[in-house]
Scaffold this motif. Structure first.
Motif, PDB file in Angstrom:
ATOM      1  N   PRO A  47       0.836  -1.198   0.000  1.00 31.58           N
ATOM      2  CA  PRO A  47       0.000   0.000   0.000  1.00 31.58           C
ATOM      3  C   PRO A  47       0.871   1.249   0.000  1.00 31.58           C
ATOM      4  CG  PRO A  47      -0.772  -1.573   1.642  1.00 31.58           C
ATOM      5  CD  PRO A  47       0.541  -2.092   1.149  1.00 31.58           C
ATOM      6  N   PRO A  48       0.507   2.266  -0.787  1.00 24.15           N
ATOM      7  CA  PRO A  48       1.378   3.446  -0.896  1.00 24.15           C
ATOM      8  C   PRO A  48       1.332   4.346   0.336  1.00 24.15           C
ATOM      9  CG  PRO A  48      -0.592   3.723  -2.231  1.00 24.15           C
ATOM     10  CD  PRO A  48      -0.637   2.327  -1.704  1.00 24.15           C
ATOM     11  N   ASP A 107      -0.856  11.481  -9.245  1.00 23.10           N
ATOM     12  CA  ASP A 107      -1.370  11.274 -10.601  1.00 23.10           C
ATOM     13  C   ASP A 107      -0.280  10.728 -11.513  1.00 23.10           C
ATOM     14  OD1 ASP A 107      -3.854  12.220  -9.843  1.00 23.10           O
ATOM     15  OD2 ASP A 107      -3.544  14.238 -10.663  1.00 23.10           O
ATOM     16  N   HIS A 108       0.913  11.304 -11.418  1.00 23.96           N
ATOM     17  CA  HIS A 108       2.042  10.850 -12.246  1.00 23.96           C
ATOM     18  C   HIS A 108       2.352   9.381 -11.979  1.00 23.96           C
ATOM     19  CE1 HIS A 108       6.010  10.934 -14.199  1.00 23.96           C
ATOM     20  NE2 HIS A 108       6.475  10.327 -13.114  1.00 23.96           N
ATOM     21  N   LEU A 109       2.248   8.970 -10.720  1.00 22.44           N
ATOM     22  CA  LEU A 109       2.568   7.593 -10.332  1.00 22.44           C
ATOM     23  C   LEU A 109       1.373   6.656 -10.466  1.00 22.44           C
ATOM     24  CD1 LEU A 109       4.711   8.342  -7.127  1.00 22.44           C
ATOM     25  CD2 LEU A 109       5.532   7.726  -9.411  1.00 22.44           C
ATOM     26  N   ARG A 110       0.244   7.191 -10.907  1.00 26.37           N
ATOM     27  CA  ARG A 110      -1.000   6.424 -11.065  1.00 26.37           C
ATOM     28  C   ARG A 110      -1.428   5.787  -9.736  1.00 26.37           C
ATOM     29  NH1 ARG A 110       1.653   5.728 -16.039  1.00 26.37           N
ATOM     30  NH2 ARG A 110       0.354   6.294 -17.839  1.00 26.37           N
ATOM     31  N   ILE A 111      -1.295   6.572  -8.678  1.00 22.80           N
ATOM     32  CA  ILE A 111      -1.739   6.144  -7.350  1.00 22.80           C
ATOM     33  C   ILE A 111      -3.026   6.875  -7.024  1.00 22.80           C
ATOM     34  CG2 ILE A 111      -1.208   6.210  -4.876  1.00 22.80           C
ATOM     35  CD1 ILE A 111       1.757   6.007  -5.630  1.00 22.80           C
ATOM     36  N   GLY A 112      -4.080   6.121  -6.763  1.00 25.90           N
ATOM     37  CA  GLY A 112      -5.365   6.742  -6.472  1.00 25.90           C
ATOM     38  C   GLY A 112      -5.427   7.338  -5.080  1.00 25.90           C
ATOM     39  N   ARG A 113      -5.026   6.523  -4.094  1.00 31.04           N
ATOM     40  CA  ARG A 113      -5.091   6.954  -2.704  1.00 31.04           C
ATOM     41  C   ARG A 113      -3.831   6.502  -1.978  1.00 31.04           C
ATOM     42  NH1 ARG A 113      -9.459   4.597   0.371  1.00 31.04           N
ATOM     43  NH2 ARG A 113      -9.810   6.570   1.450  1.00 31.04           N
ATOM     44  N   ALA A 114      -3.400   7.302  -1.025  1.00 34.60           N
ATOM     45  CA  ALA A 114      -2.191   6.965  -0.276  1.00 34.60           C
ATOM     46  C   ALA A 114      -2.331   7.432   1.161  1.00 34.60           C
ATOM     47  CB  ALA A 114      -0.971   7.610  -0.913  1.00 34.60           C
ATOM     48  N   ALA A 115      -1.614   6.764   2.048  1.00 34.68           N
ATOM     49  CA  ALA A 115      -1.472   7.257   3.419  1.00 34.68           C
ATOM     50  C   ALA A 115      -0.401   8.337   3.420  1.00 34.68           C
ATOM     51  CB  ALA A 115      -1.081   6.122   4.354  1.00 34.68           C
ATOM     52  N   ILE A 116      -0.547   9.297   4.328  1.00 37.05           N
ATOM     53  CA  ILE A 116       0.410  10.392   4.448  1.00 37.05           C
ATOM     54  C   ILE A 116       1.037  10.347   5.837  1.00 37.05           C
ATOM     55  CG2 ILE A 116       0.779  12.870   4.318  1.00 37.05           C
ATOM     56  CD1 ILE A 116      -0.229  11.681   1.692  1.00 37.05           C
ATOM     57  N   VAL A 117       2.360  10.335   5.869  1.00 41.19           N
ATOM     58  CA  VAL A 117       3.109  10.497   7.115  1.00 41.19           C
ATOM     59  C   VAL A 117       3.890  11.795   6.982  1.00 41.19           C
ATOM     60  CG1 VAL A 117       4.925   9.584   8.598  1.00 41.19           C
ATOM     61  CG2 VAL A 117       3.275   8.017   7.543  1.00 41.19           C
ATOM     62  N   GLY A 118       3.522  12.791   7.784  1.00 38.81           N
ATOM     63  CA  GLY A 118       4.131  14.095   7.633  1.00 38.81           C
ATOM     64  C   GLY A 118       4.717  14.617   8.927  1.00 38.81           C
ATOM     65  N   TRP A 119       5.870  15.258   8.790  1.00 42.68           N
ATOM     66  CA  TRP A 119       6.528  15.921   9.910  1.00 42.68           C
ATOM     67  C   TRP A 119       6.401  17.426   9.729  1.00 42.68           C
ATOM     68  CZ3 TRP A 119      12.102  17.304   8.687  1.00 42.68           C
ATOM     69  CH2 TRP A 119      12.618  18.203   9.628  1.00 42.68           C
ATOM     70  N   LEU A 129      -4.418  17.954   2.558  1.00 43.62           N
ATOM     71  CA  LEU A 129      -4.882  16.936   1.610  1.00 43.62           C
ATOM     72  C   LEU A 129      -6.162  16.274   2.101  1.00 43.62           C
ATOM     73  CD1 LEU A 129      -1.427  15.345   0.801  1.00 43.62           C
ATOM     74  CD2 LEU A 129      -2.937  16.372  -0.905  1.00 43.62           C
ATOM     75  N   ALA A 130      -6.221  15.957   3.385  1.00 43.41           N
ATOM     76  CA  ALA A 130      -7.397  15.284   3.934  1.00 43.41           C
ATOM     77  C   ALA A 130      -8.645  16.154   3.834  1.00 43.41           C
ATOM     78  CB  ALA A 130      -7.145  14.890   5.387  1.00 43.41           C
ATOM     79  N   MET A 131      -8.462  17.473   3.901  1.00 40.61           N
ATOM     80  CA  MET A 131      -9.603  18.385   3.774  1.00 40.61           C
ATOM     81  C   MET A 131      -9.979  18.645   2.321  1.00 40.61           C
ATOM     82  SD  MET A 131      -9.073  21.262   6.787  1.00 40.61           S
ATOM     83  CE  MET A 131      -7.295  21.440   6.635  1.00 40.61           C
ATOM     84  N   ARG A 132      -8.985  18.897   1.475  1.00 39.91           N
ATOM     85  CA  ARG A 132      -9.252  19.347   0.107  1.00 39.91           C
ATOM     86  C   ARG A 132      -9.304  18.210  -0.909  1.00 39.91           C
ATOM     87  NH1 ARG A 132      -4.999  22.105  -1.552  1.00 39.91           N
ATOM     88  NH2 ARG A 132      -6.135  23.038  -3.302  1.00 39.91           N
ATOM     89  N   TYR A 133      -8.678  17.087  -0.602  1.00 36.74           N
ATOM     90  CA  TYR A 133      -8.664  15.931  -1.502  1.00 36.74           C
ATOM     91  C   TYR A 133      -8.998  14.667  -0.720  1.00 36.74           C
ATOM     92  CZ  TYR A 133      -6.055  18.962  -4.772  1.00 36.74           C
ATOM     93  OH  TYR A 133      -5.652  19.976  -5.622  1.00 36.74           O
ATOM     94  N   PRO A 134     -10.170  14.601  -0.104  1.00 36.77           N
ATOM     95  CA  PRO A 134     -10.463  13.462   0.782  1.00 36.77           C
ATOM     96  C   PRO A 134     -10.456  12.116   0.077  1.00 36.77           C
ATOM     97  CG  PRO A 134     -12.447  14.752   0.334  1.00 36.77           C
ATOM     98  CD  PRO A 134     -11.293  15.552  -0.188  1.00 36.77           C
ATOM     99  N   ASP A 135     -10.690  12.110  -1.230  1.00 35.34           N
ATOM    100  CA  ASP A 135     -10.704  10.841  -1.962  1.00 35.34           C
ATOM    101  C   ASP A 135      -9.311  10.350  -2.321  1.00 35.34           C
ATOM    102  OD1 ASP A 135     -10.426  13.036  -3.671  1.00 35.34           O
ATOM    103  OD2 ASP A 135     -11.243  11.943  -5.397  1.00 35.34           O
ATOM    104  N   ARG A 136      -8.252  11.134  -1.998  1.00 36.55           N
ATOM    105  CA  ARG A 136      -6.889  10.733  -2.335  1.00 36.55           C
ATOM    106  C   ARG A 136      -6.087  10.278  -1.116  1.00 36.55           C
ATOM    107  NH1 ARG A 136      -5.671  12.456  -7.494  1.00 36.55           N
ATOM    108  NH2 ARG A 136      -4.262  10.673  -7.399  1.00 36.55           N
TER     109      ARG A 136
END
Length: 274
Positions: A47-48, A107-119, A129-136
């Motif tokens: 999973p990405p 989009d470039h990597l053809r990944i529809g949805r991914a988990a985000i780990v951010g510092w 991203l979770a607010m503006r692109y909830p489907d990604r």
């Protein structure tokens, strides 16, 4: 691990360990998206998961986390626009703009949805991203983030550990950036963003439906503890995790503990895959 003079091994939060060696991978490079050249690299299969670094830094800072996750996940590390090996354009820095960059990369990597780990800034971008692109976005691990400028400590730049980090960031920029002599201008632009962003209200935070952990170090130099607690209380069903004996640089100070926390958080995505 190197310690500052007078600092014991028990006081990890008062140290700034070395930046990990960069990830060596045949997958990645610099791609032209959203008006800039964005650098990324990826390792692993599964999973990405996108790892997003903090302001003034680069993706090498999260290399230990990538190595810890690669056996179970497809890990994508990104140098945010203007940072590390990525370029910037004339548009002012904003979290919305950096979130748009991440979506363009997916989009470039053809990944529809991914988990985000951010510092830090990366965690803010994850929440954006979770607010503006909830489907990604499948889930967000937001470490050392803030959602209002009032959540920052007034004097964090004068903290010795943070000051050492900013000095290191300048050296890294000169070594990695396509515009190595423009660090002062770059830092000024980032400072402007920090002075005015983010400033999301409660209603915006309540639109987040992806699973979120709000995470911080017990001794964070930059984020007020009450603000971290506010974030966790306001984002629907968010978890709150305070990591002991570490600061805004917990992923360097205690990477094994930090990586275990990420793995526990991401395990929900693995369960859904089964």
């Amino acid at each position: 691990m190197a310690f500052a003079p007078g600092v014991s091994a028990e006081e990890l939060w008062r140290t700034l360990p070395p930046t990990p060696a960069p990830i060596g991978s045949d997958h990645g490079g610099s791609i032209e998206i959203n008006g800039i050249h964005l650098f990324y690299t990826e390792i692993g299969v599964g999973p990405p998961v996108v790892l997003l670094h903090g302001g003034l830094a680069n993706s090498d800072y999260l290399a230990d986390q990538a190595r810890a996750l690669e056996s179970s996940y497809r890990v994508i590390l990104v140098d945010s626009r203007g940072h590390g090996r990525s370029t910037r354009d004339q548009r002012p820095f904003s979290y919305d703009l950096m979130a748009d960059d991440v979506v363009a990369l997916l989009d470039h990597l053809r990944i529809g949805r991914a988990a985000i780990v951010g510092w830090s800034d990366g965690g803010i971008v994850g929440l954006d991203l979770a607010m503006r692109y909830p489907d990604r976005v499948t889930r967000v691990f937001a470490f050392g983030a803030n959602t209002k400028t009032s959540g920052l400590q007034d004097d964090f730049a004068n903290n010795p550990v943070f000051a050492a980090y900013m000095a290191r960031a300048g050296r890294d920029y000169a070594r990695l950036s396509p515009t190595p002599n423009e660090y002062a201008a770059f830092q000024e632009q980032i400072d402007k963003m920090w002075q005015s962003q983010p400033n999301w209200d409660d209603a915006q935070l309540r639109t987040i439906h992806a699973p979120v952990w709000v995470v911080d170090g017990e001794h964070d130099e930059g984020i007020k503890r009450e603000h971290t607690e506010y974030m966790a209380a306001t984002i629907p069903r968010a978890g709150l995790l305070i990591l002991p004996n570490v600061s805004h640089f917990a992923f360097l100070q205690d990477p094994l503990f930090f990586n275990d926390a990420i793995k526990r958080f991401l395990a929900g995505d693995l369960e859904r895959q089964r």
